[in-house]
Design a protein around this motif. Structure first.
Motif, PDB file in Angstrom:
ATOM      1  N   HIS B  30       6.011  11.550   4.628  1.00 35.46           N
ATOM      2  CA  HIS B  30       5.820  12.686   5.044  1.00 35.46           C
ATOM      3  C   HIS B  30       5.393  12.963   6.616  1.00 35.46           C
ATOM      4  O   HIS B  30       5.881  13.659   7.359  1.00 35.46           O
ATOM      5  N   LYS B  31       4.627  11.902   7.198  1.00 37.34           N
ATOM      6  CA  LYS B  31       4.253  11.945   8.343  1.00 37.34           C
ATOM      7  C   LYS B  31       5.309  11.157   9.411  1.00 37.34           C
ATOM      8  O   LYS B  31       5.293  11.086  10.621  1.00 37.34           O
ATOM      9  N   GLY B  32       6.233  10.467   8.633  1.00 34.52           N
ATOM     10  CA  GLY B  32       7.202   9.592   9.478  1.00 34.52           C
ATOM     11  C   GLY B  32       6.743   8.608   9.889  1.00 34.52           C
ATOM     12  O   GLY B  32       7.100   8.029  10.889  1.00 34.52           O
ATOM     13  N   LEU B  33       5.678   7.940   9.466  1.00 36.45           N
ATOM     14  CA  LEU B  33       5.183   6.600   9.661  1.00 36.45           C
ATOM     15  C   LEU B  33       5.604   5.433   8.830  1.00 36.45           C
ATOM     16  O   LEU B  33       5.646   5.574   7.732  1.00 36.45           O
ATOM     17  N   ASP B  34       6.366   4.378   9.483  1.00 33.31           N
ATOM     18  CA  ASP B  34       6.835   3.121   8.788  1.00 33.31           C
ATOM     19  C   ASP B  34       5.500   2.424   8.511  1.00 33.31           C
ATOM     20  O   ASP B  34       4.420   2.457   8.997  1.00 33.31           O
ATOM     21  N   VAL B  35       5.760   1.641   7.384  1.00 25.94           N
ATOM     22  CA  VAL B  35       4.794   0.841   6.757  1.00 25.94           C
ATOM     23  C   VAL B  35       5.473  -0.250   6.086  1.00 25.94           C
ATOM     24  O   VAL B  35       6.498  -0.448   5.666  1.00 25.94           O
ATOM     25  N   GLU B  36       4.662  -1.352   6.117  1.00 20.53           N
ATOM     26  CA  GLU B  36       5.027  -2.526   5.262  1.00 20.53           C
ATOM     27  C   GLU B  36       4.076  -2.851   3.929  1.00 20.53           C
ATOM     28  O   GLU B  36       2.819  -2.555   4.270  1.00 20.53           O
ATOM     29  N   THR B  37       4.828  -2.573   2.930  1.00 19.44           N
ATOM     30  CA  THR B  37       4.045  -2.656   1.754  1.00 19.44           C
ATOM     31  C   THR B  37       3.727  -4.150   1.407  1.00 19.44           C
ATOM     32  O   THR B  37       4.852  -5.105   1.308  1.00 19.44           O
ATOM     33  N   ARG B  38       2.641  -4.675   0.896  1.00 23.03           N
ATOM     34  CA  ARG B  38       2.330  -6.057   0.670  1.00 23.03           C
ATOM     35  C   ARG B  38       1.867  -6.099  -0.894  1.00 23.03           C
ATOM     36  O   ARG B  38       0.740  -5.579  -1.332  1.00 23.03           O
ATOM     37  N   PRO B  39       2.654  -6.578  -1.691  1.00 25.07           N
ATOM     38  CA  PRO B  39       2.397  -6.784  -3.012  1.00 25.07           C
ATOM     39  C   PRO B  39       1.130  -7.369  -3.409  1.00 25.07           C
ATOM     40  O   PRO B  39       0.550  -8.266  -2.949  1.00 25.07           O
ATOM     41  N   TRP B  40       0.357  -6.754  -4.385  1.00 30.13           N
ATOM     42  CA  TRP B  40      -0.891  -7.205  -4.755  1.00 30.13           C
ATOM     43  C   TRP B  40      -0.986  -7.024  -6.254  1.00 30.13           C
ATOM     44  O   TRP B  40      -0.485  -6.210  -7.030  1.00 30.13           O
ATOM     45  N   ARG B  41      -1.690  -7.943  -6.759  1.00 27.92           N
ATOM     46  CA  ARG B  41      -2.066  -8.037  -8.337  1.00 27.92           C
ATOM     47  C   ARG B  41      -3.809  -7.605  -8.685  1.00 27.92           C
ATOM     48  O   ARG B  41      -4.404  -8.223  -7.924  1.00 27.92           O
ATOM     49  N   PHE B  42      -4.033  -7.110  -9.721  1.00 24.57           N
ATOM     50  CA  PHE B  42      -5.452  -6.631 -10.152  1.00 24.57           C
ATOM     51  C   PHE B  42      -6.309  -7.827  -9.879  1.00 24.57           C
ATOM     52  O   PHE B  42      -7.634  -7.357  -9.478  1.00 24.57           O
ATOM     53  N   THR B  43      -6.078  -9.051 -10.143  1.00 26.87           N
ATOM     54  CA  THR B  43      -6.792 -10.061 -10.160  1.00 26.87           C
ATOM     55  C   THR B  43      -6.962 -10.901  -8.793  1.00 26.87           C
ATOM     56  O   THR B  43      -7.831 -11.787  -8.527  1.00 26.87           O
ATOM     57  N   ASP B  44      -6.245 -10.340  -8.049  1.00 26.40           N
ATOM     58  CA  ASP B  44      -6.188 -11.002  -6.455  1.00 26.40           C
ATOM     59  C   ASP B  44      -7.342 -10.471  -5.800  1.00 26.40           C
ATOM     60  O   ASP B  44      -6.903  -9.812  -4.581  1.00 26.40           O
TER      61      ASP B  44
END
Lengths: 235, 235
Positions: B30-44
């Motif tokens: 919505h803000k037009g901001l790029d992002v790198e998503t980093r996968p994460w798991r519950f137990t990490d």
């Protein structure tokens, strides 16, 4: 210029319990606007013919005639911009959600709980109309629809988001009451005026909010006559 | 400057279903901001120690670390004022109600409907943690809690105010989507990514709104991998 609000009354002219009229009375008080309320009964359709409408609230503000509680709040914001009730843009769109939340989530649960008290509070001349129209809407008799146990359980579930909100803020609109508060609180006034049913536990943040709302605008809500104040009316 | 969002993943790294992370991904778009998503798991939990927090979303924005989806939306409004998500004053207070409505009225009903699909979508290493923590919360086994019939009936009732709202407006925030839309829609993305359950009838205005939301920001929601896209994962 005269400002007149046609306001539903019950078995006694002082008993004013319409949730939609309460929204408007509180909204007028929020704006600091005086109003003369004129008692009206369900079957007195002729009295509203001038407005081309058959239900209250009807607000007459000088030459303007406005019907429907939400439209009246919009009108008040447009005409008297000081102390906005609903605001504009996203603020107004979000306020509208509280209207639907009150009418579609809270009101049916409260109705189920208080309907026989409500019926008792209505003027005897209005009761046949009320019974016939509501029984058609519910598809069963008032007595069959009436179930405080089911109504209170339904209300408890429906209040969950309000409870979360009021854990974090004094009012729905933040630090001070506004349009969202009046849109919801009107229904609590409705129940309070016709019934002594306990709708929320006194440990609930919704209870504390209701107490704060009753004290707003010089105790407008708290001072309003209840069925329990009308001699002989509460059985 | 790097902008990184720690984002819950499931049985496959591409499967991203956290409703809270979806709020943030849509808010950033919505803000037009790029992002790198980093996968994460519950137990990490160790991967989030730098943030002194144990759940996602966690947003790293240059030198800033922000946790909690609502706090991240507030942070984005404060730091990047263009295209407000929540706004200020009554607008912000009202937006907060949608957070509670989504989390307390919609999420429990959806959870009851999709929990076994959700369990199946979670990485096998995370399942013991998920089962143990949720069974403690629900006070019964996942299998006992799971009831699509009860969940869908509960959801249908909980959606009544949303339905009324979307009969009158394209988006919760009015003519264009905003913070209120993302706060609620995150949960529809959650259900969509892990399950093929039909949550709303295609005659429902909520259905049409969900379709519009899927198309926002270049189809960010619609393009997101679902469990049904992961070979062999949907039983």
């Amino acid at each position: 210029m005269a400002r007149i609000l046609y306001d539903l009354c019950g078995i006694d002219e002082r008993l004013r319990f319409s949730p939609y009229c309460w929204r408007v009375r509180l909204a007028l008080a929020h704006k600091g606007l005086d109003v003369e309320t004129r008692p009206w009964r369900f079957t007195d359709k002729a009295a509203l013919a001038f407005a081309d409408h058959d239900r209250v609230p009807v607000l007459v503000d000088g030459d303007e005639v406005v019907t429907d509680s939400y439209a009246i709040l919009r009108y008040l914001d447009a005409t008297y911009p000081r102390a906005p009730l609903l605001g504009e843009g996203a603020a107004e769109a979000r306020a509208r959600f509280f209207k639907h939340y009150a009418e579609r989530a809270l009101a049916p649960a409260m109705m189920r709980t208080i309907i026989m008290d409500l019926f008792n509070a209505i003027h005897p001349d209005d009761r046949p109309y009320f019974r016939e129209s509501r029984e058609r809407r519910f598809g069963r008799t008032l007595e069959e629809f009436h179930s405080p146990a089911k109504g209170l359980a339904q209300l408890d579930a429906a209040l969950a988001p309000l409870r979360g909100h009021l854990d974090e803020a004094e009012f729905l609109d933040g630090a001070a009451p506004g349009g969202a508060d009046y849109l919801v609180f009107g229904f609590f006034m409705w129940a309070r005026c016709v019934s002594s049913a306990d709708l929320v536990s006194n440990a609930d943040p919704v209870h504390a909010w209701r107490e704060r709302m009753l004290d707003q605008h010089g105790g407008l809500g708290r001072e309003a006559p209840r069925i329990t104040d009308i001699a002989g009316a509460y059985r």
